[in-house]
Design a protein around this motif. Structure first.
Motif, PDB file in Angstrom:
ATOM      1  N   LEU A   3      21.782 -91.019 -16.586  1.00 46.99           N
ATOM      2  CA  LEU A   3      21.256 -92.258 -16.037  1.00 46.99           C
ATOM      3  C   LEU A   3      22.199 -92.730 -14.949  1.00 46.99           C
ATOM      4  N   TRP A   4      21.685 -92.757 -13.727  1.00 50.80           N
ATOM      5  CA  TRP A   4      22.479 -93.200 -12.583  1.00 50.80           C
ATOM      6  C   TRP A   4      21.901 -94.492 -12.030  1.00 50.80           C
ATOM      7  N   THR A   5      22.780 -95.423 -11.690  1.00 54.39           N
ATOM      8  CA  THR A   5      22.348 -96.691 -11.115  1.00 54.39           C
ATOM      9  C   THR A   5      22.781 -96.822  -9.657  1.00 54.39           C
ATOM     10  N   ASP A   6      23.301 -95.739  -9.106  1.00 54.16           N
ATOM     11  CA  ASP A   6      23.693 -95.721  -7.692  1.00 54.16           C
ATOM     12  C   ASP A   6      23.667 -94.279  -7.221  1.00 54.16           C
ATOM     13  N   LEU A   7      23.249 -94.076  -5.983  1.00 57.16           N
ATOM     14  CA  LEU A   7      23.178 -92.717  -5.440  1.00 57.16           C
ATOM     15  C   LEU A   7      24.542 -92.039  -5.454  1.00 57.16           C
ATOM     16  N   ASP A   8      25.608 -92.824  -5.321  1.00 52.46           N
ATOM     17  CA  ASP A   8      26.957 -92.248  -5.325  1.00 52.46           C
ATOM     18  C   ASP A   8      27.326 -91.625  -6.670  1.00 52.46           C
ATOM     19  N   GLN A   9      26.596 -91.978  -7.729  1.00 49.68           N
ATOM     20  CA  GLN A   9      26.896 -91.418  -9.042  1.00 49.68           C
ATOM     21  C   GLN A   9      26.302 -90.025  -9.237  1.00 49.68           C
ATOM     22  N   VAL A  10      25.382 -89.621  -8.363  1.00 55.98           N
ATOM     23  CA  VAL A  10      24.777 -88.299  -8.467  1.00 55.98           C
ATOM     24  C   VAL A  10      25.821 -87.257  -8.061  1.00 55.98           C
ATOM     25  N   PRO A  11      26.079 -86.254  -8.890  1.00 51.24           N
ATOM     26  CA  PRO A  11      27.094 -85.252  -8.544  1.00 51.24           C
ATOM     27  C   PRO A  11      26.786 -84.555  -7.220  1.00 51.24           C
ATOM     28  N   VAL A  91      18.126 -95.087 -11.031  1.00 49.74           N
ATOM     29  CA  VAL A  91      17.621 -96.449 -10.879  1.00 49.74           C
ATOM     30  C   VAL A  91      18.167 -96.991  -9.566  1.00 49.74           C
ATOM     31  N   VAL A  92      17.283 -97.191  -8.609  1.00 48.84           N
ATOM     32  CA  VAL A  92      17.679 -97.678  -7.289  1.00 48.84           C
ATOM     33  C   VAL A  92      17.595 -99.202  -7.268  1.00 48.84           C
ATOM     34  N   GLU A  93      18.670 -99.840  -6.851  1.00 46.92           N
ATOM     35  CA  GLU A  93      18.624-101.297  -6.680  1.00 46.92           C
ATOM     36  C   GLU A  93      17.735-101.601  -5.482  1.00 46.92           C
ATOM     37  N   VAL A 107      13.779 -90.221   2.452  1.00 50.46           N
ATOM     38  CA  VAL A 107      13.658 -88.838   1.985  1.00 50.46           C
ATOM     39  C   VAL A 107      14.983 -88.103   2.107  1.00 50.46           C
ATOM     40  N   VAL A 108      15.639 -88.248   3.237  1.00 47.91           N
ATOM     41  CA  VAL A 108      16.897 -87.525   3.457  1.00 47.91           C
ATOM     42  C   VAL A 108      17.996 -88.042   2.530  1.00 47.91           C
ATOM     43  N   ALA A 109      18.096 -89.362   2.386  1.00 47.48           N
ATOM     44  CA  ALA A 109      19.176 -89.923   1.571  1.00 47.48           C
ATOM     45  C   ALA A 109      18.973 -89.662   0.089  1.00 47.48           C
ATOM     46  N   GLY A 114      20.345 -86.446  -1.636  1.00 46.32           N
ATOM     47  CA  GLY A 114      21.020 -86.865  -2.853  1.00 46.32           C
ATOM     48  C   GLY A 114      20.652 -86.081  -4.088  1.00 46.32           C
ATOM     49  N   LEU A 115      19.364 -85.735  -4.242  1.00 48.14           N
ATOM     50  CA  LEU A 115      18.907 -85.101  -5.484  1.00 48.14           C
ATOM     51  C   LEU A 115      18.568 -83.625  -5.324  1.00 48.14           C
ATOM     52  N   GLY A 116      18.707 -83.078  -4.137  1.00 46.84           N
ATOM     53  CA  GLY A 116      18.418 -81.656  -3.935  1.00 46.84           C
ATOM     54  C   GLY A 116      16.995 -81.293  -4.306  1.00 46.84           C
ATOM     55  N   ALA A 117      16.039 -82.131  -3.914  1.00 44.57           N
ATOM     56  CA  ALA A 117      14.643 -81.911  -4.301  1.00 44.57           C
ATOM     57  C   ALA A 117      14.090 -80.634  -3.679  1.00 44.57           C
ATOM     58  N   ARG A 118      13.432 -79.849  -4.508  1.00 43.80           N
ATOM     59  CA  ARG A 118      12.675 -78.691  -4.032  1.00 43.80           C
ATOM     60  C   ARG A 118      11.185 -78.913  -4.211  1.00 43.80           C
ATOM     61  N   THR A 119      10.844 -79.843  -5.127  1.00 46.30           N
ATOM     62  CA  THR A 119       9.462 -80.268  -5.320  1.00 46.30           C
ATOM     63  C   THR A 119       9.473 -81.773  -5.528  1.00 46.30           C
TER      64      THR A 119
END
Length: 340
Positions: A3-11, A91-93, A107-109, A114-119
């Motif tokens: 559970l992340w509450t900020d994009l900076d917390q995503v590895p 969870v985005v503020e 989309v880019v951020a 941030g999440l390495g989305a492939r889908t």
């Protein structure tokens, strides 16, 4: 689930992932079906399943005077999201600054970056970015540019809805749940949610009038979750700390008659949520966080002409709650609470 509450917390370098975006208020059966599909897609692709959600609800920022009451508080929403099998929730503020991003900046951020989305999994009516300028075609174009596919999902609803389900509500939706709760129809809300509707809060001191009448109640302060229409309900009191430590503890989950309203017999003005645990006068719940699972509406709130008719009705409410929650052996099994 992470559970992340900020994009900076995503590895750094997180992914690949299958990502979906939404408010997910109530995490009802429609949400659950879509989220389980995302989990399946992620597992098939050896990827991680991630939900991006927002707090506060965007309507609270853009139109606070007409924003809908939220079905679940944030803690319950993230707990329910975790139970679908997701690997992570971000969870985005939600702020005006966040809302000013262009569709591509978002989309880019958040997605490709941030999440390495492939889908990315979205509904056909998806809107995102500044002034909701991004739509499904925008997402598809951005996916081509930034390395992810877009999968659309249809709304999920009742295969054979009852005759009294209004047109437009054959699909499971947060709007429909709110309408049901606003009408006190907690039994019908259970059908859409897939569980009993829950509110929670910390027990605070009230007027002690219930104790004087022989029905001591636990009064909830700072209530999280949508409070239904005024009335009396049968339901369960759950004590989360005891449930977690020892689910078998007899005092962890307790049958109750629950009152919502202003107590008009005593000219009350403050709307309250309070619960009387059946046949218990020995409990001290002050300052404890408890949850209430609402099972069935018993009656509307009414003003009584004195103490005696009120107490007589309270006895009747308790007996009806007992019949619903604790039927005799051999009869239909009781509506059990969700211990999660």
């Amino acid at each position: 689930m992470n559970l992340w509450t900020d994009l900076d917390q995503v590895p750094s370098g997180y992914g690949p992932s299958v990502v979906t975006i939404g408010n997910f208020d109530g995490v009802h059966r429609g949400h659950g079906a879509v989220l389980r599909r995302i989990v399946d897609l992620a597992h098939a692709a050896d990827a991680r399943a991630v939900a991006v959600t927002f707090h506060p609800h965007p309507s609270r920022i853009h139109r606070p005077d007409s924003a809908p009451e939220l079905i679940t508080g944030l803690a319950d929403r993230t707990r329910l999201l975790a139970e679908t099998g997701l690997d992570a929730t971000l969870v985005v503020e939600y702020t005006l600054e966040f809302a000013r991003q262009t569709p591509e900046e978002f989309v880019v951020a958040y997605l490709s970056g941030g999440l390495g989305a492939r889908t990315v999994v979205v509904g056909h009516d998806v809107r995102f970015g500044r002034d909701n300028s991004g739509d499904l075609s925008t997402m598809v174009e951005l996916g081509r540019a930034h390395g992810f596919d877009v999968v659309t999902v249809d709304d999920v609803g009742q295969e054979d809805p009852p005759d009294d389900v209004p047109a437009g509500h054959h699909r499971w939706s947060s709007t429909y749940v709110r309408e049901l709760l606003a009408a006190g129809r907690v039994r019908d809300a259970t059908e859409v949610l897939g569980r009993h509707h829950r509110v929670r809060g910390t027990v605070v001191h009230g007027d002690a009038r219930g104790r004087e009448l022989g029905f001591p109640t636990a009064n909830l302060g700072d209530v999280q979750g949508m409070v239904p229409q005024d009335g009396v309900y049968a339901g369960w009191v759950l004590r989360p700390d005891l449930v977690e430590a020892d689910p078998g503890n007899m005092d962890a989950v307790l049958p109750a008659a629950i009152s919502v309203g202003t107590n008009p017999t005593f000219d009350g003005a403050e709307r309250r949520v309070e619960a009387y645990v059946l046949d218990r006068t020995d409990l001290d719940l002050y300052d404890e966080e408890i949850a209430l699972d609402l099972v069935e509406h018993l009656r509307p709130t009414v003003r009584f002409d004195g103490i005696e008719p009120l107490v007589a009705q309270m006895h009747d409410d308790v007996e009806r709650a007992r019949e619903i929650l604790l039927p005799p052996a051999g009869q239909t099994a009781p509506d059990q609470p969700d211990l999660r």
